[in-house]
Write a protein that holds these residues in place. Structure first.
Motif, PDB file in Angstrom:
ATOM      1  N   TYR A  24      -8.848 -37.128  11.671  1.00  0.00           N
ATOM      2  CA  TYR A  24      -9.816 -35.673  11.945  1.00  0.00           C
ATOM      3  C   TYR A  24      -8.623 -34.583  11.418  1.00  0.00           C
ATOM      4  O   TYR A  24      -8.967 -34.141  10.742  1.00  0.00           O
ATOM      5  CB  TYR A  24      -9.365 -35.497  13.793  1.00  0.00           C
ATOM      6  CG  TYR A  24      -9.692 -33.897  13.469  1.00  0.00           C
ATOM      7  CD1 TYR A  24     -10.915 -33.544  13.539  1.00  0.00           C
ATOM      8  CD2 TYR A  24      -8.744 -32.947  13.806  1.00  0.00           C
ATOM      9  CE1 TYR A  24     -11.626 -32.543  14.042  1.00  0.00           C
ATOM     10  CE2 TYR A  24      -9.366 -31.517  14.418  1.00  0.00           C
ATOM     11  CZ  TYR A  24     -10.270 -31.161  13.923  1.00  0.00           C
ATOM     12  OH  TYR A  24     -10.102 -30.142  14.720  1.00  0.00           O
ATOM     13  N   ARG A  26      -7.016 -35.772   8.334  1.00  0.00           N
ATOM     14  CA  ARG A  26      -7.539 -35.962   7.648  1.00  0.00           C
ATOM     15  C   ARG A  26      -8.852 -35.284   6.307  1.00  0.00           C
ATOM     16  O   ARG A  26      -8.348 -34.745   5.608  1.00  0.00           O
ATOM     17  CB  ARG A  26      -7.932 -37.452   6.752  1.00  0.00           C
ATOM     18  CG  ARG A  26      -6.072 -38.271   6.918  1.00  0.00           C
ATOM     19  CD  ARG A  26      -6.784 -40.123   6.074  1.00  0.00           C
ATOM     20  NE  ARG A  26      -7.576 -40.532   7.086  1.00  0.00           N
ATOM     21  CZ  ARG A  26      -7.217 -41.286   8.080  1.00  0.00           C
ATOM     22  NH1 ARG A  26      -5.808 -41.646   8.346  1.00  0.00           N
ATOM     23  NH2 ARG A  26      -8.369 -42.053   8.594  1.00  0.00           N
ATOM     24  N   LEU A  27      -9.007 -34.047   7.400  1.00  0.00           N
ATOM     25  CA  LEU A  27      -9.971 -33.690   7.091  1.00  0.00           C
ATOM     26  C   LEU A  27      -9.855 -31.907   6.608  1.00  0.00           C
ATOM     27  O   LEU A  27      -8.212 -31.640   7.016  1.00  0.00           O
ATOM     28  CB  LEU A  27     -11.062 -33.087   8.974  1.00  0.00           C
ATOM     29  CG  LEU A  27     -11.785 -34.669   9.010  1.00  0.00           C
ATOM     30  CD1 LEU A  27     -12.756 -34.238  10.194  1.00  0.00           C
ATOM     31  CD2 LEU A  27     -12.716 -34.976   7.551  1.00  0.00           C
ATOM     32  N   THR A  28     -10.492 -31.265   5.858  1.00  0.00           N
ATOM     33  CA  THR A  28      -9.554 -30.172   5.413  1.00  0.00           C
ATOM     34  C   THR A  28     -10.418 -28.902   6.516  1.00  0.00           C
ATOM     35  O   THR A  28     -11.470 -29.790   7.576  1.00  0.00           O
ATOM     36  CB  THR A  28     -10.514 -29.329   3.954  1.00  0.00           C
ATOM     37  OG1 THR A  28     -11.905 -29.923   4.452  1.00  0.00           O
ATOM     38  CG2 THR A  28     -10.099 -30.640   3.074  1.00  0.00           C
ATOM     39  N   TYR A  31     -14.171 -28.699   7.353  1.00  0.00           N
ATOM     40  CA  TYR A  31     -15.042 -29.241   7.939  1.00  0.00           C
ATOM     41  C   TYR A  31     -14.121 -29.812   9.138  1.00  0.00           C
ATOM     42  O   TYR A  31     -15.222 -30.641  10.197  1.00  0.00           O
ATOM     43  CB  TYR A  31     -14.523 -30.794   6.998  1.00  0.00           C
ATOM     44  CG  TYR A  31     -15.260 -31.144   5.868  1.00  0.00           C
ATOM     45  CD1 TYR A  31     -16.380 -31.424   5.750  1.00  0.00           C
ATOM     46  CD2 TYR A  31     -14.531 -31.213   4.680  1.00  0.00           C
ATOM     47  CE1 TYR A  31     -17.391 -31.755   4.484  1.00  0.00           C
ATOM     48  CE2 TYR A  31     -15.587 -31.176   2.734  1.00  0.00           C
ATOM     49  CZ  TYR A  31     -17.225 -30.702   3.616  1.00  0.00           C
ATOM     50  OH  TYR A  31     -17.604 -31.634   1.891  1.00  0.00           O
ATOM     51  N   LYS A  32     -13.600 -29.228   9.382  1.00  0.00           N
ATOM     52  CA  LYS A  32     -12.926 -30.235  10.609  1.00  0.00           C
ATOM     53  C   LYS A  32     -13.588 -28.687  12.137  1.00  0.00           C
ATOM     54  O   LYS A  32     -14.256 -29.035  12.781  1.00  0.00           O
ATOM     55  CB  LYS A  32     -11.619 -29.595  11.112  1.00  0.00           C
ATOM     56  CG  LYS A  32     -10.293 -30.297  10.774  1.00  0.00           C
ATOM     57  CD  LYS A  32      -8.432 -30.171  10.911  1.00  0.00           C
ATOM     58  CE  LYS A  32      -7.638 -31.338  10.141  1.00  0.00           C
ATOM     59  NZ  LYS A  32      -6.031 -30.713  10.709  1.00  0.00           N
ATOM     60  N   LYS A  56     -15.433 -41.181  12.425  1.00  0.00           N
ATOM     61  CA  LYS A  56     -14.916 -40.832  10.759  1.00  0.00           C
ATOM     62  C   LYS A  56     -16.102 -40.310   9.769  1.00  0.00           C
ATOM     63  O   LYS A  56     -17.108 -40.375  10.501  1.00  0.00           O
ATOM     64  CB  LYS A  56     -15.133 -42.727  10.354  1.00  0.00           C
ATOM     65  CG  LYS A  56     -16.003 -43.518  10.825  1.00  0.00           C
ATOM     66  CD  LYS A  56     -16.049 -44.995   9.696  1.00  0.00           C
ATOM     67  CE  LYS A  56     -17.162 -45.542  10.437  1.00  0.00           C
ATOM     68  NZ  LYS A  56     -16.707 -46.669   9.427  1.00  0.00           N
ATOM     69  N   SER A  57     -15.688 -40.311   9.143  1.00  0.00           N
ATOM     70  CA  SER A  57     -16.603 -39.549   7.908  1.00  0.00           C
ATOM     71  C   SER A  57     -17.484 -40.515   7.087  1.00  0.00           C
ATOM     72  O   SER A  57     -16.785 -41.595   6.583  1.00  0.00           O
ATOM     73  CB  SER A  57     -16.075 -38.464   7.356  1.00  0.00           C
ATOM     74  OG  SER A  57     -15.358 -37.479   7.880  1.00  0.00           O
ATOM     75  N   GLN A  60     -19.618 -36.436   3.136  1.00  0.00           N
ATOM     76  CA  GLN A  60     -18.935 -34.712   3.494  1.00  0.00           C
ATOM     77  C   GLN A  60     -19.330 -34.281   1.733  1.00  0.00           C
ATOM     78  O   GLN A  60     -19.597 -35.155   0.709  1.00  0.00           O
ATOM     79  CB  GLN A  60     -17.308 -34.847   2.818  1.00  0.00           C
ATOM     80  CG  GLN A  60     -16.880 -35.458   4.241  1.00  0.00           C
ATOM     81  CD  GLN A  60     -15.094 -34.792   4.423  1.00  0.00           C
ATOM     82  OE1 GLN A  60     -14.788 -34.833   2.991  1.00  0.00           O
ATOM     83  NE2 GLN A  60     -14.642 -35.417   5.513  1.00  0.00           N
ATOM     84  N   HIS A  74     -21.152 -32.524   6.071  1.00  0.00           N
ATOM     85  CA  HIS A  74     -20.863 -33.561   7.201  1.00  0.00           C
ATOM     86  C   HIS A  74     -21.557 -33.361   7.975  1.00  0.00           C
ATOM     87  O   HIS A  74     -22.654 -34.264   9.286  1.00  0.00           O
ATOM     88  CB  HIS A  74     -19.674 -33.170   7.732  1.00  0.00           C
ATOM     89  CG  HIS A  74     -18.150 -33.241   7.660  1.00  0.00           C
ATOM     90  ND1 HIS A  74     -17.562 -33.203   8.449  1.00  0.00           N
ATOM     91  CD2 HIS A  74     -18.479 -35.275   7.130  1.00  0.00           C
ATOM     92  CE1 HIS A  74     -16.325 -34.449   8.615  1.00  0.00           C
ATOM     93  NE2 HIS A  74     -17.209 -35.511   8.134  1.00  0.00           N
ATOM     94  N   PHE A  76     -21.188 -37.272  10.142  1.00  0.00           N
ATOM     95  CA  PHE A  76     -19.836 -38.551  10.735  1.00  0.00           C
ATOM     96  C   PHE A  76     -20.078 -39.064  12.141  1.00  0.00           C
ATOM     97  O   PHE A  76     -21.727 -39.013  12.684  1.00  0.00           O
ATOM     98  CB  PHE A  76     -18.526 -37.143  10.936  1.00  0.00           C
ATOM     99  CG  PHE A  76     -18.730 -36.324  11.556  1.00  0.00           C
ATOM    100  CD1 PHE A  76     -18.764 -36.396  13.174  1.00  0.00           C
ATOM    101  CD2 PHE A  76     -19.646 -34.789  10.738  1.00  0.00           C
ATOM    102  CE1 PHE A  76     -19.210 -34.934  14.036  1.00  0.00           C
ATOM    103  CE2 PHE A  76     -19.894 -33.627  11.798  1.00  0.00           C
ATOM    104  CZ  PHE A  76     -19.524 -34.233  13.261  1.00  0.00           C
TER     105      PHE A  76
END
Length: 162
Positions: A24, A26-28, A31-32, A56-57, A60, A74, A76
């Motif tokens: 989570y 690591r998402l921008t 995207y969060k 996990k994604s 994107q 997105h 996921f």
């Protein structure tokens, strides 16, 4: 030997929640926000008993037509945890492996990094085991129509008055 095995299992189990949080993290931020929107909708369902976390994604993508506007898609997965729904601090929640994953597709428009209410954000989440190719295609088509219906591709053709 048994004490060493117990120690390894204890240390290993403590990494599972952090792996979920790391994915989570690591998402921008944009995207969060979409993941948070999907989790909010999922947790609002009466039939959901467990707390779910981002797993996990899968895909994107975004379109930036300009003027601080961005259209985000997105795809996921969410995964059930051993914590009950409504857990205030999910950092200690471990994933369950006995529940199906939730497959989500979300799309929304952002302006200066914040989700806009128009067009209405689209959230489609189902158990992965019930997801069909037709559902996946419908998601993508809906999101494509959403980004084009707002006039985004023609923003640069607007002529101002002098």
């Amino acid at each position: 030997m048994a004490a060493l095995l117990l120690l390894l299992l204890t240390v290993g189990a403590s990494f599972f929640p952090s792996e979920a949080q790391e994915a989570y993290d690591r998402l921008t931020d944009e995207y969060k926000k979409g993941v948070d929107l999907a989790l909010e909708k999922l947790h609002s369902h009466v039939g959901i008993q467990q707390h779910f976390l981002f797993f996990k994604s899968l895909l994107q993508s975004d379109i930036e037509p300009g003027f601080d506007v961005k259209f985000i898609y997105h795809h996921f997965l969410l995964k059930a945890t051993k914590c009950p729904k409504g857990t205030a601090d999910p950092t200690g929640c471990q994933f369950r492996n006995d529940r199906p994953l939730i497959d989500c597709g979300v799309c929304y428009k952002t302006y200066t990094g914040n989700i806009e209410q128009e067009p209405k954000p689209y959230i489609h989440c189902v158990h992965k085991t019930t997801l069909t190719a037709e559902m996946k295609e419908a998601r993508v088509q809906h999101c494509n129509r959403m980004s084009y219906s707002s006039g985004a591709p023609t923003l640069l053709t607007v002529v101002g008055e002098n």
